[in-house]
Scaffold this active site. Structure first.
Site, PDB file in Angstrom:
ATOM      1  N   VAL A  25      -3.350   6.439  -0.579  1.00  0.00           N
ATOM      2  CA  VAL A  25      -2.308   7.455  -0.640  1.00  0.00           C
ATOM      3  C   VAL A  25      -1.656   7.566  -2.015  1.00  0.00           C
ATOM      4  CG1 VAL A  25      -0.337   6.017   0.041  1.00  0.00           C
ATOM      5  CG2 VAL A  25      -0.413   8.407   0.756  1.00  0.00           C
ATOM      6  N   TYR A  26      -1.852   6.585  -2.892  1.00  0.00           N
ATOM      7  CA  TYR A  26      -1.208   6.635  -4.205  1.00  0.00           C
ATOM      8  C   TYR A  26      -1.741   7.812  -5.016  1.00  0.00           C
ATOM      9  CZ  TYR A  26       0.523   1.840  -3.395  1.00  0.00           C
ATOM     10  OH  TYR A  26       1.139   0.715  -2.896  1.00  0.00           O
ATOM     11  N   ALA A  27      -0.840   8.742  -5.306  1.00  0.00           N
ATOM     12  CA  ALA A  27      -1.188   9.932  -6.087  1.00  0.00           C
ATOM     13  C   ALA A  27      -2.416  10.640  -5.520  1.00  0.00           C
ATOM     14  CB  ALA A  27      -1.389   9.589  -7.559  1.00  0.00           C
TER      15      ALA A  27
END
Length: 326
Positions: free
Chosen positions: A60-62
Site C-alpha cells: 500500500v505504500y505509495a
C-alpha cells in the site's frame, strides 16, 4: 553493524531495519513528504554500505511504488542473497469488492503483485498489515501457509493488532499445523509504550521477534519540541498518534535531550538505544529521508544506557490511547 536472529528463527537481520514508507511517487499517495526514486536511491545505497540488510515496505505504500523503487535499487546495489526483504498485505489496492483485506483471494493476488513490483521470486518476510475483522483468521492463516509452501515467502509476520488477536492467530496456526508468525511489527517508542502491557510479554514468551515502527515518534524524540518539518506539518497520522498527550510527551523528549547531552551524542542515539535494550526487540524500523539520518542512527548501536538512565527516560510516561491496532 550488529546482527541478531529474528525471533525463534535462524534468519540473521541487522539490528536496524530500513523502513521504506518514505519512498515512492507522492502523487500516488497522501504523504507529500515522501521521496521520489532519484532521492531514495542514495539512502538505500547508504543503508547497504552501513551493513543494514533488512528492508521493510508494503504493497500500500505509495500505491506500490515504494516496492518498485526498493526492488530496483536492491537489484542494482546488492546481491539478493544478502538481503532480508519484507513487505505487507491488507490495505486497499483497488476499488470495489476484494480490493483490500486478508481473504485468500486478496493474499494470493497481492503476493504475486508485490513480487512483480519488487522484481524478485520471494520475500523473506510477508506480513499482515492489520487485523481483518471481516475474514476468518483460519482463512488468512491457511492462505499465508500456502504462500510459504509455494516458496513465495520464507517466513510470515504480523503488524499492529491486539495481543489477543495475535495469540488467536498463533493458536489457529499451531492447531492446524500451518506456518507460524515469527515477528510482530508494532508501534513502540519512548512516548508510546502501550505495547509493554500485553504484546511485548506475549512476544517474549512465544519467542516472537519484535520490529517496532515509529521508533523515534516521527522525529519528536530527535529535535527541539517546537521545531517543525514538512512531515510534522502535513502528516495527519502523526497528529492523531501524539497530539493528545503532547504536554507530557514533551517531558520525555526533554529527558532524551538531557541524556544525549550527558553522553555527548545525538538524541536519536538515546531514543534508539532505549529500544535496542528492550526485550524482545530485534530491530527497530527507521524511516530516513536523509543519508545523514541513517549515519546518525547507526551510532545508537554503541550506546549502552544504565538502569538509572532508562528509569529517568521512562518516568514521565503517561498512558496513551491505543493507536495502530484499530
Amino acid at each position: 553493524m550488529k546482527y541478531v536472529k529474528l525471533g525463534n528463527t535462524g534468519l540473521d537481520v541487522s539490528r536496524l531495519c530500513l523502513g521504506c514508507m518514505s519512498f515512492g511517487v507522492a502523487e500516488r499517495w497522501h504523504h507529500p513528504w515522501i521521496l521520489d526514486e532519484e532521492r531514495s536511491r542514495p539512502i538505500i545505497k547508504k543503508a547497504l554500505e552501513l551493513g543494514i540488510n533488512f528492508f521493510d515496505t508494503a504493497n500500500v505504500y505509495a500505491d506500490g511504488t515504494s516496492e518498485e523503487i526498493i526492488g530496483r535499487a536492491l537489484k542494482d546495489y546488492a546481491s539478493r542473497d544478502e538481503i532480508v526483504l519484507a513487505t505487507k498485505v491488507h490495505g486497499r489496492m483497488h476499488q470495489g469488492p476484494n480490493g483490500a483485506g486478508l481473504s485468500r483471494k486478496a493474499i494470493m493476488s497481492e503476493i504475486d503483485k508485490s513480487l512483480k513490483r519488487l522484481g524478485t521470486d520471494y520475500v523473506e518476510l510477508y506480513q499482515i498489515h492489520r487485523w481483518d475483522y471481516t475474514t476468518p483468521i483460519e482463512e488468512t492463516m491457511e492462505a499465508l501457509h500456502d504462500v510459504v509452501k509455494a516458496g513465495k515467502a520464507r517466513y510470515i509476520g504480523a503488524s499492529a493488532m491486539y495481543a489477543w488477536q495475535f495469540l488467536k492467530a498463533i493458536h489457529v496456526a499451531e492447531k492446524n499445523g500451518w506456518t507460524r508468525f515469527v515477528s510482530m511489527q508494532n508501534h513502540l517508542n519512548l512516548i508510546y509504550r502501550e505495547e509493554e502491557r500485553e504484546m511485548l510479554p506475549l512476544c517474549k514468551v512465544e519467542k516472537i521477534g519484535v520490529i517496532p515502527y515509529s521508533p523515534l515518534a516521527s522525529g519528536r524524540l530527535t529535535r527541539d519540541w517546537l521545531e517543525t518539518t514538512l512531515r510534522s506539518e502535513t502528516d495527519q497520522m502523526q497528529k492523531i498518534k501524539y497530539e493528545a498527550t503532547a504536554n507530557t510527551d514533551r517531558l520525555v523528549a526533554e529527558r532524551v535531550a538531557a541524556i544525549a547531552e550527558k553522553h555527548g551524542v545525538h538524541r536519536i542515539h538515546i531514543a534508539l538505544a532505549w529500544l535496542l535494550q528492550k526485550e524482545p526487540v530485534s530491530a527497530p524500523i527507521i524511516g530516513a529521508t536523509k543519508v545523514s539520518q541513517l549515519e546518525e542512527a547507526v551510532g545508537a548501536l554503541s550506546i549502552t544506557l544504565t538502569p538509572e538512565e532508562i528509569a529517568s527516560l521512562e518516568e514521565p510516561y503517561v498512558p496513551h490511547h491505543v493507536v495502530g491496532a484499530v
